[in-house]
Design an enzyme around this catalytic site. Structure first.
Site, mmCIF file in Angstrom:
data_model
loop_
_atom_site.group_PDB
_atom_site.id
_atom_site.type_symbol
_atom_site.label_atom_id
_atom_site.label_comp_id
_atom_site.label_asym_id
_atom_site.label_seq_id
_atom_site.Cartn_x
_atom_site.Cartn_y
_atom_site.Cartn_z
ATOM 1 N N SER A 72 0.818 -1.212 0.000
ATOM 2 C CA SER A 72 0.000 0.000 0.000
ATOM 3 C C SER A 72 0.852 1.262 0.000
ATOM 4 O O SER A 72 1.981 1.283 0.469
ATOM 5 C CB SER A 72 -0.919 0.008 1.219
HETATM 6 N N1 SAH Z 1 -1.112 -4.900 4.013
HETATM 7 C C1 SAH Z 1 -0.326 -4.834 2.811
HETATM 8 C C2 SAH Z 1 -1.203 -4.655 1.594
HETATM 9 C C3 SAH Z 1 -1.462 -5.914 0.978
HETATM 10 S S1 SAH Z 1 -2.503 -5.874 -0.451
HETATM 11 C C4 SAH Z 1 0.697 -3.741 2.898
HETATM 12 O O1 SAH Z 1 1.068 -3.357 3.967
HETATM 13 O O2 SAH Z 1 1.192 -3.275 1.912
HETATM 14 C C5 SAH Z 1 -3.834 -6.879 0.113
HETATM 15 C C6 SAH Z 1 -3.506 -8.264 0.528
HETATM 16 O O3 SAH Z 1 -4.716 -8.932 0.819
HETATM 17 C C7 SAH Z 1 -2.794 -9.094 -0.537
HETATM 18 O O4 SAH Z 1 -1.611 -9.604 -0.030
HETATM 19 C C8 SAH Z 1 -3.811 -10.218 -0.832
HETATM 20 O O5 SAH Z 1 -3.196 -11.436 -1.158
HETATM 21 C C9 SAH Z 1 -4.561 -10.289 0.485
HETATM 22 N N2 SAH Z 1 -5.876 -10.933 0.391
HETATM 23 C C10 SAH Z 1 -6.780 -10.895 -0.623
HETATM 24 N N3 SAH Z 1 -7.860 -11.635 -0.321
HETATM 25 C C11 SAH Z 1 -7.640 -12.158 0.917
HETATM 26 C C12 SAH Z 1 -8.400 -13.011 1.778
HETATM 27 N N4 SAH Z 1 -9.602 -13.503 1.437
HETATM 28 N N5 SAH Z 1 -7.869 -13.330 2.970
HETATM 29 C C13 SAH Z 1 -6.662 -12.862 3.345
HETATM 30 N N6 SAH Z 1 -5.897 -12.061 2.581
HETATM 31 C C14 SAH Z 1 -6.380 -11.710 1.382
#
Ligand code: SAH
Length: 225
Positions: A72
């Site tokens: 993010s």
């Molecule tokens: N928190 C991260 C952003 C990650 S993007 C940061 O600090 O940058 C969002 C994340 O959500 C991705 O890694 C994706 O794989 C995860 N995601 C998507 N669907 C999900 C689900 N059903 N359960 C858990 N994680 C999920």
């Protein structure tokens, strides 16, 4: 690893551009919580990006990570952290560990973090990375975050870092009374970063701003809705 070497050689420079990031991207847009700003200053974002993105680690946008996911934008990480209103000591459920950048910020804010990621390789590499960086008190789980993590509920705070058209019922159920839940609500037509507060068992929503997160997925990779 490459980032460690870089930190040794260019640590002062990286700290300098991280402080610039906080001033120009985060404080300038109105994030005021001093603890959040301090946490953003502590976490080396360059440690969480892929090697080819290191030189862009403190710039003002999300960056690609493994499995087609993203890390993010720094401002959004700071804003969501502020919206959680953490004082330290809270139990926080995070959905979407990704590379673990937001997880590290939550840990710096003194939260006991329970983090769930749907891609096993992301869950594994975030756990390894955060361990190497010396973070303790973080609990990792590979699974579908829409189900939460019932075993450790209730949570004082829930943070979802992927978007869903609606608040997943299990997350509402696992939030403690008086707790706060922050998530992007919406689909391909648009998303709003939303803060839910739980009062008398009911969830009250307040939309904060437009955002663009990757969608909540089902195991196997397709969109949850
Ligand atoms: N928190 C991260 C952003 C990650 S993007 C940061 O600090 O940058 C969002 C994340 O959500 C991705 O890694 C994706 O794989 C995860 N995601 C998507 N669907 C999900 C689900 N059903 N359960 C858990 N994680 C999920």
């Amino acid at each position: 690893m490459y980032q460690e070497l870089l930190g040794k050689k260019y640590g002062d420079y990286l700290s300098f551009i991280r402080r610039q990031m906080i001033k120009d991207q985060i404080e300038a847009r109105g994030v005021k919580d001093a603890r959040v700003l301090a946490a953003m200053d502590k976490v080396c974002r360059h440690c969480f990006v892929t090697d080819d993105m290191v030189s862009r680690a403190y710039e003002d946008y999300p960056l690609p990570s493994a499995c087609g996911q993203t890390i993010s934008q720094p401002y959004i990480v700071a804003l969501m952290s502020e919206l959680l209103e953490l004082k330290g000591g809270e139990k926080v459920l995070e959905i979407g560990t990704g590379a673990g950048y937001q997880t590290a910020v939550l840990s710096e804010l003194g939260a006991a973090v329970f983090t769930v990621e749907i891609f096993p390789e992301l869950a594994r590499s975030a756990e390894e990375k955060l361990g190497k960086l010396g973070y303790t008190g973080i609990n990792f789980r590979n699974g579908d975050g829409a189900e939460g993590w019932a075993e450790h509920a209730p949570y004082d705070r829930v943070l979802m870092t992927c978007a869903a058209p609606e608040l997943p019922p299990a997350l509402a159920a696992q939030l403690a009374e008086g707790g706060r839940l922050v998530m992007p609500v919406g689909g391909p037509g648009g998303q709003r970063l939303t803060v839910f507060t739980k009062s008398g068992g009911a969830m009250n929503a307040r939309a904060v701003c437009d955002v663009a997160f990757v969608p909540l997925l089902k195991a196997g990779g397709e969109r949850a809705a």
